[in-house]
Design an enzyme around this catalytic site. Structure first.
Site, short mmCIF file in Angstrom:
data_model
loop_
_atom_site.label_atom_id
_atom_site.label_comp_id
_atom_site.label_asym_id
_atom_site.label_seq_id
_atom_site.Cartn_x
_atom_site.Cartn_y
_atom_site.Cartn_z
N GLN A 181 0.80 -1.22 0.00
CA GLN A 181 0.00 0.00 0.00
C GLN A 181 0.84 1.27 0.00
O GLN A 181 0.35 2.34 -0.37
CB GLN A 181 -0.95 -0.01 1.21
CG GLN A 181 -1.98 -1.12 1.09
CD GLN A 181 -2.91 -1.19 2.28
OE1 GLN A 181 -2.60 -1.80 3.28
NE2 GLN A 181 -4.07 -0.56 2.17
N ARG A 234 3.78 0.02 13.00
CA ARG A 234 3.52 -1.29 12.40
C ARG A 234 3.71 -1.19 10.89
O ARG A 234 3.04 -0.40 10.23
CB ARG A 234 2.09 -1.75 12.72
CG ARG A 234 1.75 -3.06 12.04
CD ARG A 234 0.32 -3.55 12.33
NE ARG A 234 0.04 -4.71 11.49
CZ ARG A 234 -1.11 -4.98 10.91
NH1 ARG A 234 -2.16 -4.21 11.11
NH2 ARG A 234 -1.25 -6.05 10.13
N HIS A 255 1.10 -9.27 4.41
CA HIS A 255 -0.11 -8.44 4.41
C HIS A 255 -0.69 -8.48 2.98
O HIS A 255 -0.50 -7.56 2.19
CB HIS A 255 0.24 -7.02 4.83
CG HIS A 255 -0.93 -6.17 5.22
ND1 HIS A 255 -1.04 -5.55 6.45
CD2 HIS A 255 -2.04 -5.81 4.55
CE1 HIS A 255 -2.16 -4.85 6.50
NE2 HIS A 255 -2.80 -4.99 5.34
N ASN A 288 -1.73 -11.00 8.00
CA ASN A 288 -2.79 -10.01 8.22
C ASN A 288 -4.14 -10.53 7.75
O ASN A 288 -4.29 -10.94 6.59
CB ASN A 288 -2.48 -8.72 7.45
CG ASN A 288 -3.49 -7.62 7.74
OD1 ASN A 288 -3.59 -7.16 8.87
ND2 ASN A 288 -4.28 -7.24 6.75
N GLU A 289 -5.10 -10.53 8.64
CA GLU A 289 -6.52 -10.75 8.32
C GLU A 289 -6.78 -11.92 7.38
O GLU A 289 -7.23 -11.71 6.23
CB GLU A 289 -7.12 -9.48 7.72
CG GLU A 289 -7.04 -8.28 8.63
CD GLU A 289 -7.71 -7.05 8.04
OE1 GLU A 289 -8.05 -7.05 6.85
OE2 GLU A 289 -7.87 -6.07 8.80
N ASN A 291 -7.87 -6.03 14.43
CA ASN A 291 -8.18 -4.95 13.50
C ASN A 291 -9.68 -4.74 13.54
O ASN A 291 -10.45 -5.66 13.25
CB ASN A 291 -7.78 -5.31 12.06
CG ASN A 291 -6.28 -5.47 11.88
OD1 ASN A 291 -5.50 -5.24 12.81
ND2 ASN A 291 -5.88 -5.85 10.69
N TYR A 337 -12.89 -2.12 12.40
CA TYR A 337 -13.34 -0.96 11.63
C TYR A 337 -14.80 -0.59 11.83
O TYR A 337 -15.14 0.57 11.85
CB TYR A 337 -13.08 -1.16 10.12
CG TYR A 337 -11.62 -0.97 9.78
CD1 TYR A 337 -11.10 0.29 9.55
CD2 TYR A 337 -10.75 -2.06 9.77
CE1 TYR A 337 -9.76 0.48 9.28
CE2 TYR A 337 -9.40 -1.89 9.51
CZ TYR A 337 -8.91 -0.61 9.27
OH TYR A 337 -7.57 -0.43 9.02
N GLU A 366 -5.14 -2.23 14.01
CA GLU A 366 -5.67 -1.33 12.97
C GLU A 366 -7.02 -0.80 13.42
O GLU A 366 -7.84 -1.55 13.96
CB GLU A 366 -5.90 -2.06 11.64
CG GLU A 366 -4.69 -2.24 10.79
CD GLU A 366 -5.03 -2.91 9.45
OE1 GLU A 366 -6.10 -2.63 8.87
OE2 GLU A 366 -4.21 -3.73 9.02
N TRP A 382 -4.94 3.21 11.68
CA TRP A 382 -4.77 2.97 10.26
C TRP A 382 -5.18 4.24 9.55
O TRP A 382 -6.34 4.58 9.61
CB TRP A 382 -5.62 1.78 9.77
CG TRP A 382 -5.33 1.57 8.29
CD1 TRP A 382 -5.98 2.15 7.23
CD2 TRP A 382 -4.28 0.76 7.75
NE1 TRP A 382 -5.39 1.76 6.06
CE2 TRP A 382 -4.35 0.91 6.34
CE3 TRP A 382 -3.29 -0.05 8.30
CZ2 TRP A 382 -3.45 0.26 5.50
CZ3 TRP A 382 -2.41 -0.69 7.45
CH2 TRP A 382 -2.51 -0.54 6.05
N GLU A 396 -5.52 1.91 -1.37
CA GLU A 396 -6.54 1.21 -0.59
C GLU A 396 -7.15 0.06 -1.42
O GLU A 396 -8.30 0.05 -1.78
CB GLU A 396 -7.58 2.23 -0.10
CG GLU A 396 -8.78 1.70 0.65
CD GLU A 396 -8.49 0.79 1.85
OE1 GLU A 396 -7.37 0.77 2.38
OE2 GLU A 396 -9.42 0.07 2.22
N TRP A 397 -6.31 -0.90 -1.77
CA TRP A 397 -6.71 -2.13 -2.46
C TRP A 397 -7.65 -1.84 -3.63
O TRP A 397 -7.31 -0.99 -4.46
CB TRP A 397 -7.29 -3.12 -1.43
CG TRP A 397 -6.34 -3.32 -0.27
CD1 TRP A 397 -6.56 -2.99 1.04
CD2 TRP A 397 -4.99 -3.86 -0.29
NE1 TRP A 397 -5.46 -3.30 1.82
CE2 TRP A 397 -4.50 -3.83 1.03
CE3 TRP A 397 -4.16 -4.37 -1.29
CZ2 TRP A 397 -3.21 -4.27 1.38
CZ3 TRP A 397 -2.87 -4.81 -0.94
CH2 TRP A 397 -2.42 -4.76 0.37
#
Ligand code: GAL
Length: 486
Positions: free
Chosen positions: A26, A83, A128, A172-173, A315, A317, A383, A427, A434-435
């Site tokens: 990213q 991180r 990630h 990650n996730e 994480n 959101y 995050e 984050w 952003e993907w």
């Protein structure tokens, strides 16, 4: 008139980690510089039509060449922790230890050394989302062999950087990677293999994580004295109508298929939740699915996942209201197995992207849930953030309010619910790639000018706000009167 709420006294532990997070693909750019091998995100973005306006991370924030600028941002904020993630294929271009890229090692050595000499503790994520393309070509996360490739890569990193890095996150996730990459096709590698690969991919990620944790434990922990965990993402869920047993049961399933899927193997029974197994089997029967077992089993002959998280890395959101799913489909799918629909509560404000309802009190509830279901672990919130879309506002007052409200909820989780929260990572440090939304969605504490070659970084007002919160060690966080949980 209600008085504003405050956190008058210090509730955060003295050594609380005040951090911000980023991920290699990213921010780094330099996608083919100095011997880096391609990752699945390079392939995905270059295929066109996958990402908003065909953006890619080819250059991103150019952190590969502008690390000094990132360091300035970190220092300006007064972070105690940072991180970052390693790009696996920058270190090992074909994903294996058969060839190590010295320029990659040099880059991360500089980042780590600079952080440490500025009294900033690094937390490193080994993977990630950006799997080396060469490993995708031999089956990627669906292949059982991936656990060994990952373990070798992890050992290499522990050996090379573990004298200085003491906080590691393996992956990650897994849920987001497996769901968006293999069920919905929105993330690399962009597949839609409904109701099957999602479980296999998540399973192999857990196997890989467990192997790497056991390697650290057996060969590195004694000397390096670090900690290893895996970053898990979860929404908080509540029944749409708490008086309807169907909605209540659907909400429980939602948490089972969101978080317990991973925490049961890691912190609970060592296996997947019974409810998940039952649902999947029931769906197999109902839909006449005969394609073999969809939810894999953990082998007795391999390192076990149970007990392989030295801390909880969360994480968070957003939150969801959940109701029982009424429609049914003719083929197996993750959504069908879940049998629940998520609904946005209209009273929850939405930040930038449509999926991100801003619900700071959901974080407090989720932290309590983790305390209760995972045996009161030490928790790092690895995050949490707020996005902007459209015209950029450097005076991002909504995001300032978001950080105040959120950290007030975290402080209540500590002082009132007794959750052992050890740190918070916003984050993100910088606006970044952003993907699938490309650069259209901005999460940074620093604005990045993607149109200029210098990718100039400018602190948002929310960066100043976060800096002030850090300086006060989380005391005197203000929220608007009447807001927040009691
Ligand atoms: C997470 C992901 C981050 C970031 C964030 C905001 O799922 O780990 O890389 O993109 O979402 O959407």
């Amino acid at each position: 008139m209600a008085l504003p709420q405050h956190v008058p006294v210090q509730v955060f532990p003295q050594d609380f980690a005040w951090g911000a997070a980023t991920a290699a693909y990213q921010i780094e750019g330099g996608w083919n510089m100095d011997g880096k091998g391609p990752s699945i995100w390079d392939t995905f973005c270059h295929a066109k039509g996958r990402v908003f306006e065909n953006h890619s991370g080819d250059v991103a924030c150019n952190s590969y060449q502008l690390w000094d600028e990132d360091l300035k941002c970190i220092k300006q904020l007064g972070l105690t922790h940072y991180r970052l993630s390693f790009s696996w294929s920058r270190l090992l271009p074909d994903g294996t230890t058969s060839f190590v890229n010295p320029k990659g090692v040099q880059y991360y050595n500089k980042v780590i050394n600079d952080l440490i000499s500025n009294a900033v503790t690094p937390m490193v994520t080994l993977n990630h989302f950006d799997l080396p393309q060469a490993l995708q070509d031999v089956g990627g996360w669906k292949s059982p062999q991936i656990a060994d490739f990952f373990d070798n890569y992890a050992r290499f990193c522990f050996k090379t950087f573990g004298d200085r890095v003491k906080l590691w996150l393996t992956i990650n996730e897994p849920i987001i990677y497996a769901k968006l990459g293999y069920e919905k096709g929105l993330f690399a590698p962009g597949l839609k293999e409904l109701g099957t690969s999602v479980y296999l991919v998540a399973h192999n990620m857990l196997r890989a994580h467990a192997k790497a944790w056991h390697s650290y434990d057996a060969h590195f922990r004694h000397e390096q004295k670090g900690k290893v965990s895996i970053a898990l993402n979860s929404d908080w869920a509540e029944p749409l109508d708490p008086s309807l047993p169907g909605d209540v049961a659907a909400t429980k399933r939602y948490m089972n298929f969101e978080l317990d899927w991973f925490t049961c193997p890691l912190f609970g029974t060592g296996d997947y939740p019974e409810s998940m197994k039952c649902r999947i089997e029931a769906q197999n029967r109902e839909l006449g699915f005969t394609g073999g077992e969809r939810l894999p089993k953990f082998s007795e002959d391999e390192p076990k996942p149970l007990g392989t998280a030295d801390f909880f890395a969360l994480n968070y959101y957003t939150s969801r209201k959940v109701k029982e799913m009424t429609s049914c489909s003719s083929e197996v799918s993750l959504a069908g197995d879940l049998g629940a629909e998520r609904v946005m509560d209209p009273s929850w404000p939405v930040s930038g992207v449509s999926w991100l309802a801003v619900v700071p009190e959901g974080l407090r509830k989720l932290l309590k849930y983790i305390k209760e279901t995972c045996n009161n672990p030490a928790v790092y919130i690895t995050e949490n953030g707020f996005s902007q879309v459209g015209p950029v506002e450097l005076e991002d007052s909504d995001r300032c309010q978001f950080y105040q409200d959120t950290l007030l909820e975290v402080s209540k989780a500590v002082s009132k619910d007794g959750v052992n929260v050890r740190g918070y990572f916003a984050w993100s440090l910088l606006d970044n790639f952003e993907w699938s939304d490309g650069f259209s969605v901005r999460f940074g504490l620093f604005h990045v000018d993607f149109c200029s070659t210098e990718c100039k970084r400018t602190m948002y007002r929310s960066g100043k706000e976060y800096k002030a919160i850090i300086q006060r060690h989380g005391t005197n966080i203000k929220v608007e009167s009447g807001k927040g949980s009691k």
